[in-house]
Design a protein around this motif. Structure first.
Motif, PDB file in Angstrom:
ATOM      1  N   UNK A 152       0.805  -1.227   0.000  1.00 50.62           N
ATOM      2  CA  UNK A 152       0.000   0.000   0.000  1.00 50.62           C
ATOM      3  C   UNK A 152       0.836   1.275   0.000  1.00 50.62           C
ATOM      4  N   UNK A 153       1.957   1.345   0.738  1.00 47.92           N
ATOM      5  CA  UNK A 153       2.731   2.594   0.729  1.00 47.92           C
ATOM      6  C   UNK A 153       3.264   2.975  -0.642  1.00 47.92           C
ATOM      7  N   UNK A 154       3.527   2.000  -1.514  1.00 46.45           N
ATOM      8  CA  UNK A 154       4.026   2.335  -2.849  1.00 46.45           C
ATOM      9  C   UNK A 154       2.916   2.385  -3.903  1.00 46.45           C
ATOM     10  N   UNK A 155       1.832   1.641  -3.681  1.00 45.33           N
ATOM     11  CA  UNK A 155       0.768   1.575  -4.687  1.00 45.33           C
ATOM     12  C   UNK A 155      -0.234   2.714  -4.533  1.00 45.33           C
ATOM     13  N   UNK A 156      -0.627   3.023  -3.314  1.00 47.77           N
ATOM     14  CA  UNK A 156      -1.669   4.038  -3.110  1.00 47.77           C
ATOM     15  C   UNK A 156      -1.290   5.413  -3.653  1.00 47.77           C
ATOM     16  N   UNK A 157      -0.027   5.876  -3.523  1.00 44.85           N
ATOM     17  CA  UNK A 157       0.303   7.174  -4.128  1.00 44.85           C
ATOM     18  C   UNK A 157       0.174   7.185  -5.650  1.00 44.85           C
ATOM     19  N   UNK A 158       0.292   6.024  -6.269  1.00 43.19           N
ATOM     20  CA  UNK A 158       0.210   5.944  -7.729  1.00 43.19           C
ATOM     21  C   UNK A 158      -1.203   5.673  -8.213  1.00 43.19           C
ATOM     22  N   UNK A 159      -2.001   4.993  -7.376  1.00 43.97           N
ATOM     23  CA  UNK A 159      -3.358   4.614  -7.781  1.00 43.97           C
ATOM     24  C   UNK A 159      -4.244   4.586  -6.545  1.00 43.97           C
ATOM     25  N   UNK A 160      -4.647   5.738  -6.093  1.00 42.96           N
ATOM     26  CA  UNK A 160      -5.437   5.841  -4.867  1.00 42.96           C
ATOM     27  C   UNK A 160      -6.900   5.496  -5.138  1.00 42.96           C
TER      28      UNK A 160
ATOM     29  N   UNK B  51       8.707  -0.377  -9.167  1.00 39.82           N
ATOM     30  CA  UNK B  51       9.615   0.369  -8.299  1.00 39.82           C
ATOM     31  C   UNK B  51      10.026   1.724  -8.882  1.00 39.82           C
ATOM     32  N   UNK B  52      10.164   1.815 -10.188  1.00 38.72           N
ATOM     33  CA  UNK B  52      10.658   3.066 -10.769  1.00 38.72           C
ATOM     34  C   UNK B  52       9.642   4.197 -10.655  1.00 38.72           C
ATOM     35  N   UNK B  53       8.384   3.853 -10.448  1.00 39.94           N
ATOM     36  CA  UNK B  53       7.355   4.887 -10.346  1.00 39.94           C
ATOM     37  C   UNK B  53       7.085   5.280  -8.899  1.00 39.94           C
ATOM     38  N   UNK B  54       7.768   4.653  -7.966  1.00 41.72           N
ATOM     39  CA  UNK B  54       7.563   4.959  -6.557  1.00 41.72           C
ATOM     40  C   UNK B  54       8.687   5.859  -6.051  1.00 41.72           C
ATOM     41  N   UNK B  55       8.339   6.821  -5.251  1.00 42.86           N
ATOM     42  CA  UNK B  55       9.370   7.689  -4.677  1.00 42.86           C
ATOM     43  C   UNK B  55      10.148   6.925  -3.607  1.00 42.86           C
ATOM     44  N   UNK B  56      11.353   7.408  -3.340  1.00 43.52           N
ATOM     45  CA  UNK B  56      12.171   6.773  -2.297  1.00 43.52           C
ATOM     46  C   UNK B  56      11.469   6.827  -0.952  1.00 43.52           C
ATOM     47  N   UNK B  57      10.763   7.901  -0.694  1.00 42.01           N
ATOM     48  CA  UNK B  57      10.043   8.025   0.570  1.00 42.01           C
ATOM     49  C   UNK B  57       8.960   6.956   0.671  1.00 42.01           C
ATOM     50  N   UNK B  58       8.222   6.730  -0.419  1.00 42.38           N
ATOM     51  CA  UNK B  58       7.163   5.720  -0.406  1.00 42.38           C
ATOM     52  C   UNK B  58       7.744   4.326  -0.169  1.00 42.38           C
TER      53      UNK B  58
ATOM     54  N   UNK C  35      -7.411  -4.597  -8.873  1.00 41.08           N
ATOM     55  CA  UNK C  35      -6.976  -4.975 -10.221  1.00 41.08           C
ATOM     56  C   UNK C  35      -6.623  -3.741 -11.039  1.00 41.08           C
ATOM     57  N   UNK C  36      -7.446  -2.705 -10.954  1.00 40.09           N
ATOM     58  CA  UNK C  36      -7.183  -1.462 -11.696  1.00 40.09           C
ATOM     59  C   UNK C  36      -5.922  -0.779 -11.179  1.00 40.09           C
ATOM     60  N   UNK C  37      -5.715  -0.799  -9.865  1.00 39.84           N
ATOM     61  CA  UNK C  37      -4.538  -0.147  -9.282  1.00 39.84           C
ATOM     62  C   UNK C  37      -3.252  -0.838  -9.714  1.00 39.84           C
ATOM     63  N   UNK C  38      -3.257  -2.160  -9.705  1.00 41.42           N
ATOM     64  CA  UNK C  38      -2.064  -2.899 -10.140  1.00 41.42           C
ATOM     65  C   UNK C  38      -1.771  -2.606 -11.604  1.00 41.42           C
ATOM     66  N   UNK C  39      -2.815  -2.599 -12.420  1.00 39.86           N
ATOM     67  CA  UNK C  39      -2.615  -2.320 -13.847  1.00 39.86           C
ATOM     68  C   UNK C  39      -2.045  -0.922 -14.054  1.00 39.86           C
ATOM     69  N   UNK C  40      -2.542   0.051 -13.302  1.00 40.77           N
ATOM     70  CA  UNK C  40      -2.042   1.423 -13.443  1.00 40.77           C
ATOM     71  C   UNK C  40      -0.575   1.515 -13.017  1.00 40.77           C
ATOM     72  N   UNK C  41      -0.219   0.829 -11.949  1.00 37.85           N
ATOM     73  CA  UNK C  41       1.154   0.895 -11.463  1.00 37.85           C
ATOM     74  C   UNK C  41       2.137   0.235 -12.427  1.00 37.85           C
TER      75      UNK C  41
END
Length: 458
Positions: free
Chosen positions: A283-291, A413-420, A363-369
């Motif tokens: 969730x910490x890496x996925x939610x910022x990309x696909x909330x 991983x490349x779409x997630x910030x280091x903080x996330x 499913x939509x969030x994983x696809x977006x990420x």
């Protein structure tokens, strides 16, 4: 795809030393507090000890996976002394494999994200190495660590265009778990797709699934030299599949030993559980990309809303017709899935259907990420392979989600910030601290087995 350059930054080495020291401390605590074989170790450890004594004709019929882990453990045992094959020694050999897994993950991150900073790489490798289910199993004698290690090594070799070596390691992975044949097929398909992209300059991440399939079909009918090269590239992976087919024919089935509790079924909701599991775990890496807010906005478009409704209806039909409750899931209160099923899914029949919006969102969030860095065909192949592994299994078992989880997580991983990613590592650390503390400090007993301690685990 860029090949991994093995100039290891100081930060990664520092993280490795800290990780290895902490993990070794956990191993020592487990060996001290749980000195006797526990759960499936009561099958694995005696079998490994037979192999250490050279008794290769002895086989416990309750074991359903090949003897790869025992053969691996024999190597250090024979170098040092076959008499060393105690539970502590065997767990230590499994833990040593987890250190190799750390560097395999590092290699994959460098290959998949060649431009990523050293800090981001170190944090990502640490986070993936702390993934709770696999981290827990590093410290007991289960096949999961070695199985994941060999699959990821095969993938790393494939990314480096060493396909023969990837096929050999893929074949070895079958000696840990039979379903790895599906992941080796996926690795081979991914290699072929990368070759098509490089040679024909088609199938881009921005292309739709229909466009990508059409492009590949048009390219394939030309039957030029590139097609023959791809066939040659796929040969090592195809040979793995042939070897597996021979095994299935000779064994008269996939499962070794006792097959009564491992009969294949059509358990389609497994894939829904997996979607929500991935989003919950990372969730910490996925939610910022696909909330969830993003998902609601997407559903305001009529086309997306109709797609979500159709998917939801299909899920409801699958839940109604193809939900499976394995006897182990209902009776074994040592595993966390028992409590998930008891306290959520069996609370009321409607809950199974009330979770459908969560499954659609996941499913939509994983696809977006994944959509920025992977093609639609790659994502479809991953989904199909995940379904092929999970759907035939009647048992809801978080361990079965590990390999597909890593394939998903490695590619976002490349779409997630280091903080996330750092938050994800802290999230995993908290889960590990709780689950390992509970395993060691909160044993309980069954009325049917007085005096024998039971422990909570994944």
């Amino acid at each position: 795809m860029a090949q991994c350059q093995w100039s290891v930054p100081l930060g990664v080495l520092t993280v490795f030393v800290a990780y290895a020291s902490m993990s070794y401390g956990v191993l020592q605590r487990v060996n001290t507090e749980v000195p006797l074989p526990y759960m499936d170790e009561v099958f694995h450890i005696p079998q490994a000890q037979h192999y250490c004594r050279g008794q290769f004709d002895v086989w416990d019929p309750k074991l359903t996976t090949p003897p790869g882990l025992y053969l691996i453990s024999m190597v250090p045992a024979y170098i040092l002394s076959p008499n060393l094959c105690s539970a502590e020694f065997l767990r230590t050999t499994n833990w040593a494999l987890s250190l190799l897994l750390f560097w395999t993950i590092y290699s994959l991150i460098k290959q998949l994200r060649p431009g990523q900073s050293a800090t981001a790489t170190a944090v990502t490798v640490l986070s993936l190495s702390l993934f709770p289910v696999s981290f827990f199993l590093h410290h007991i004698y289960y096949t999961d660590t070695a199985s994941l290690l060999l699959v990821l090594i095969s993938y790393s070799l494939s990314l480096s265009h060493r396909h023969l070596a990837a096929g050999i390691v893929g074949f070895l992975s079958l000696w840990l778990r039979q379903t790895n044949v599906i992941w080796i097929a996926f690795i081979g398909a991914s290699a072929a797709l990368r070759q098509i992209q490089q040679r024909a300059h088609i199938v881009r991440p921005s292309d739709s699934l229909l466009t990508s399939i059409t492009q590949i079909c048009k390219w394939a009918v030309r039957f030029d030299r590139d097609l023959l090269e791809i066939a040659l590239l796929l040969t090592p992976y195809a040979l793995v599949a042939v070897c597996f087919a021979v095994f299935v024919h000779v064994n008269k089935g996939i499962v070794l030993g006792d097959r009564s509790n491992h009969e294949a079924v059509l358990h389609i909701p497994q894939i829904f559980y997996f979607f929500s599991y991935v989003v919950g775990a990372s969730a910490p890496t996925i939610l910022p990309l696909a909330s969830p807010k993003w998902f609601v906005r997407q559903c305001t478009a009529k086309r997306n809303l109709m797609l979500a409704l159709c998917l939801g209806i299909a899920m409801a039909i699958c839940i109604q017709r193809y939900t499976v409750e394995h006897p182990f899931l209902l009776s074994d209160n040592r595993h966390y899935p028992f409590y998930v099923w008891k306290n959520i899914f069996r609370r009321h029949w409607i809950i199974r259907y009330a979770l459908i919006p969560l499954y659609v969102y996941a499913a939509a969030a994983i696809n977006r990420c994944l959509c920025k860095d992977t093609t639609s065909i790659w994502r479809l192949a991953l989904a199909l392979c995940t379904a092929a592994v999970l759907i035939p299994s009647p048992l809801l078992e978080f361990r079965y989600f590990t390999v597909p989880y890593f394939f998903v997580r490695l590619h976002i991983s490349s779409r997630s910030t280091t903080r996330a990613v750092l938050l994800e590592a802290l999230w995993f650390s908290a889960i590990n601290a709780i689950t390992i503390w509970v395993f060691i400090n909160r044993p309980f007993t069954w009325i049917s087995e007085p005096g024998q301690l039971q422990r909570f685990m994944w």
